[in-house]
Design an enzyme around this catalytic site. Structure first.
Site, mmCIF file in Angstrom:
data_model
loop_
_atom_site.group_PDB
_atom_site.id
_atom_site.type_symbol
_atom_site.label_atom_id
_atom_site.label_comp_id
_atom_site.label_asym_id
_atom_site.label_seq_id
_atom_site.Cartn_x
_atom_site.Cartn_y
_atom_site.Cartn_z
ATOM 1 N N LEU A 70 -3.985 0.953 -3.389
ATOM 2 C CA LEU A 70 -4.140 -0.502 -3.474
ATOM 3 C C LEU A 70 -5.457 -0.880 -2.839
ATOM 4 O O LEU A 70 -5.677 -0.679 -1.652
ATOM 5 C CB LEU A 70 -3.021 -1.224 -2.734
ATOM 6 C CG LEU A 70 -1.853 -1.783 -3.516
ATOM 7 C CD1 LEU A 70 -1.294 -2.985 -2.807
ATOM 8 C CD2 LEU A 70 -2.129 -2.105 -4.969
ATOM 9 N N ASP A 71 -6.331 -1.404 -3.656
ATOM 10 C CA ASP A 71 -7.634 -1.835 -3.177
ATOM 11 C C ASP A 71 -7.636 -3.349 -3.031
ATOM 12 O O ASP A 71 -7.139 -4.055 -3.903
ATOM 13 C CB ASP A 71 -8.709 -1.405 -4.181
ATOM 14 C CG ASP A 71 -10.051 -1.972 -3.825
ATOM 15 O OD1 ASP A 71 -10.649 -1.508 -2.839
ATOM 16 O OD2 ASP A 71 -10.492 -2.922 -4.512
ATOM 17 N N ASP A 84 0.849 -1.206 0.000
ATOM 18 C CA ASP A 84 0.000 0.000 0.000
ATOM 19 C C ASP A 84 0.876 1.244 0.000
ATOM 20 O O ASP A 84 0.651 2.195 -0.741
ATOM 21 C CB ASP A 84 -0.825 0.119 1.308
ATOM 22 C CG ASP A 84 -1.976 -0.852 1.414
ATOM 23 O OD1 ASP A 84 -2.789 -0.889 0.495
ATOM 24 O OD2 ASP A 84 -2.052 -1.549 2.439
HETATM 25 P P1 AHG Z 1 -8.884 -1.404 0.808
HETATM 26 O O1 AHG Z 1 -8.028 -2.608 0.663
HETATM 27 O O2 AHG Z 1 -8.535 -0.314 -0.158
HETATM 28 O O3 AHG Z 1 -9.005 -0.912 2.228
HETATM 29 O O4 AHG Z 1 -10.356 -1.792 0.357
HETATM 30 C C1 AHG Z 1 -10.935 -2.988 0.810
HETATM 31 C C2 AHG Z 1 -12.375 -2.961 0.492
HETATM 32 C C3 AHG Z 1 -12.770 -3.417 -0.898
HETATM 33 O O5 AHG Z 1 -11.775 -3.764 -1.761
HETATM 34 C C4 AHG Z 1 -13.649 -4.610 -0.655
HETATM 35 O O6 AHG Z 1 -14.782 -4.521 -1.461
HETATM 36 C C5 AHG Z 1 -14.003 -4.532 0.793
HETATM 37 O O7 AHG Z 1 -13.000 -3.814 1.413
HETATM 38 C C6 AHG Z 1 -14.106 -5.891 1.430
HETATM 39 O O8 AHG Z 1 -14.513 -5.722 2.733
HETATM 40 P P2 AHG Z 1 -14.968 -6.960 3.650
HETATM 41 O O9 AHG Z 1 -13.733 -7.700 3.998
HETATM 42 O O10 AHG Z 1 -15.623 -6.301 4.815
HETATM 43 O O11 AHG Z 1 -15.940 -7.786 2.843
HETATM 44 MN MN MN Z 2 -10.200 0.070 -1.359
HETATM 45 MN MN MN Z 3 -6.674 0.702 -0.345
#
Ligand code: AHG
Ligand code: MN
Ligand code: MN
Length: 343
Positions: A126-127, A79
Site C-alpha cells: 500500500l503506497d 498495509d
Molecule cells: P508509503 O505509504 O508506501 O510509505 O509511501 C509513501 C510515500 C509516497 O507514496 C509519497 O510519494 C511519499 O511517501 C510522500 O512523502 P511526504 O509525505 O514526505 O511528501
Molecule cells: Mn510507498
Molecule cells: Mn507502502
C-alpha cells in the site's frame, strides 16, 4: 499487438488482462504461461485489496497496527492486510521463487510445501498509506525479475537486481476507479476494473507521456532542506513566462502512485529529491522508484536520480532509498540541468 480499448456498451471490444497477456505470449513461442498465471493471481489479490479499500470506513480496517515497518513508518492495518493478501495469493502458485515487500525486513521465502518458479517479485503493498484515513487515493506497486540464483528457492540476489533487468512492473491505483497499469517492456497498458463483472478491461492502450507538461509535483514543505540547484529549478517553474508555459501548476497528492499516474497522463515532473537531512530522499529504489521508472521510460518519459537513469543503478539493499525525478523527458532534462549547475 492490438490496442483495442474497452468501450462501454461495445462488448465486442472486450480486452481483459488475461486476453492481453495470452496475446503477448503468442508472440513468444517459448513462453510457458507461467507469467500470465502470475499476473492473474496478482490481479485476484488486488481485487480483494480494492474491495477492502472501498469498504474501509465501514469495517474496522482503518487505523494503526501498533507497529512500524523497516523504514520506520507507521504501519496501518490496511498495509498489513494488503501485504498478507498479496503474499497469500502468490506464494502458492509456483511461479515465484522469492518475494520482497516494503513491510518485511527480509526477503519472503516461498514455503517448502509449495512449488517454486522462475520469477521474483518485489512490492509496496500500500503506497500513500498516510492518506488512507482521509479517503485519498492509494495504490500498490510491483516489480518482477527473472530468477538469477542457482537452485529452486530464491535468495536476496533475485530481488536485488538493477532496474534494467525488470521483466514487468506496474501499479494498481485505488482511485475513483481501480486501475492497473503495467508494462512487460512492450509499452504501457492501463486496465480499469469494471466492478460489475469483476474484470480489469483495457481502458488506456499504449500510454504515452507528453514530451513536456506544465505541472510539477513535489513536497514543497521540504524546500529549505533542498539543494540549491533544485530550489532554483522550482523557483524558475514558478516564474511567469507565457511563451514557455510558466508558471507551472503545483499538484501533490502525497501518494506516489496517484502523483505518477497523473504525470503519465498529463505530463510534467514528479520529484522526491534528496535533501540536507535525507540525502537519498524518501522513496525506495526496488519497489517504488524502479517499477515507476520502467513504466515512465516505456511511456516515452525519463526517470533520473538527478544525474543518471534510475534503472541503471546497481542496488545493494532491498530497502535502499533513491532521489527521484521522473516524468516528461523535457522537464526531467531541465531539472537535471539546474541540478548540474548548467542553468
Ligand atoms: P508509503 O505509504 O508506501 O510509505 O509511501 C509513501 C510515500 C509516497 O507514496 C509519497 O510519494 C511519499 O511517501 C510522500 O512523502 P511526504 O509525505 O514526505 O511528501
Ligand atoms: Mn510507498
Ligand atoms: Mn507502502
Amino acid at each position: 499487438m492490438s490496442n483495442r480499448q474497452y468501450i462501454p456498451g461495445d462488448e465486442t471490444r472486450l480486452m481483459t488482462i488475461q486476453r492481453y497477456i495470452a496475446q503477448e505470449e503468442r508472440l513468444h513461442p517459448e513462453a510457458t504461461g507461467e507469467f500470465s498465471t502470475l499476473l492473474r493471481n496478482l490481479a485476484l489479490a488486488v481485487k480483494i485489496v480494492s474491495r477492502e479499500v472501498r469498504r474501509a470506513g465501514l469495517v474496522d480496517i482503518l487505523g494503526r497496527a501498533a507497529t512500524t515497518n523497516t523504514s520506520g513508518d507507521e504501519v496501518k492495518k490496511l498495509d498489513v492486510f494488503a501485504n498478507r493478501m498479496i503474499i497469500n495469493a502468490l506464494e502458492t502458485g509456483g511461479q515465484l521463487c522469492v518475494m520482497a515487500s516494503e513491510e518485511n525486513e527480509s526477503v519472503i521465502p516461498i514455503p517448502e510445501e509449495f512449488p517454486c518458479g522462475k520469477y521474483a517479485m518485489l512490492f509496496d503493498p500500500l503506497d500513500g498509506s498516510s492518506n488512507i484515513e482521509a479517503n485519498v487515493t492509494i495504490g500498490t506497486v510491483f516489480s518482477i525479475f527473472r530468477r538469477v540464483s542457482d537452485g529452486c528457492r530464491g535468495t536476496e540476489q533475485d530481488v536485488v537486481q538493477s532496474g534494467v533487468k525488470q521483466v514487468a512492473a506496474g501499479y494498481i491505483m485505488y482511485g475513483s476507479s481501480t486501475i492497473m497499469v503495467f508494462t512487460t517492456g512492450n509499452g504501457v497498458q492501463g486496465f480499469t476494473l469494471d466492478p460489475t463483472i469483476g474484470s480489469f478491461l483495457l481502458s488506456h492502450g499504449n500510454m504515452k507521456i507528453p514530451a513536456h507538461g506544465n505541472i510539477y509535483s513535489v513536497n514543497e514543505g521540504n524546500r529549505e532542506m533542498w539543494d540549491e540547484g533544485f530550489r532554483r529549478y522550482i523557483a524558475w517553474l514558478q516564474q511567469e513566462d507565457t511563451e514557455s508555459g510558466r508558471p507551472y501548476k503545483a499538484r501533490y497528492v502525497g501518494s506516489m502512485v496517484a502523483d505518477i499516474h497523473r504525470t503519465l497522463l498529463y505530463g510534467g515532473i514528479f520529484a522526491y529529491p534528496g535533501d540536507r537531512n535525507n540525502p537519498q530522499g524518501k522513496l525506495r529504489l526496488m519497489y517504488e522508484a524502479n517499477p515507476m521508472a520502467f513504466l515512465v521510460e516505456q511511456a516515452g518519459g525519463r526517470a533520473s536520480d538527478g544525474s543518471k537513469r534510475i534503472l541503471e543503478i546497481e542496488p545493494t539493499d532491498v530497502h535502499q532509498r533513491v532521489p527521484v525525478f521522473m516524468g516528461s523527458a523535457h522537464d526531467v532534462t531541465t531539472a537535471e540541468e539546474f541540478m548540474a549547475g548548467k542553468r
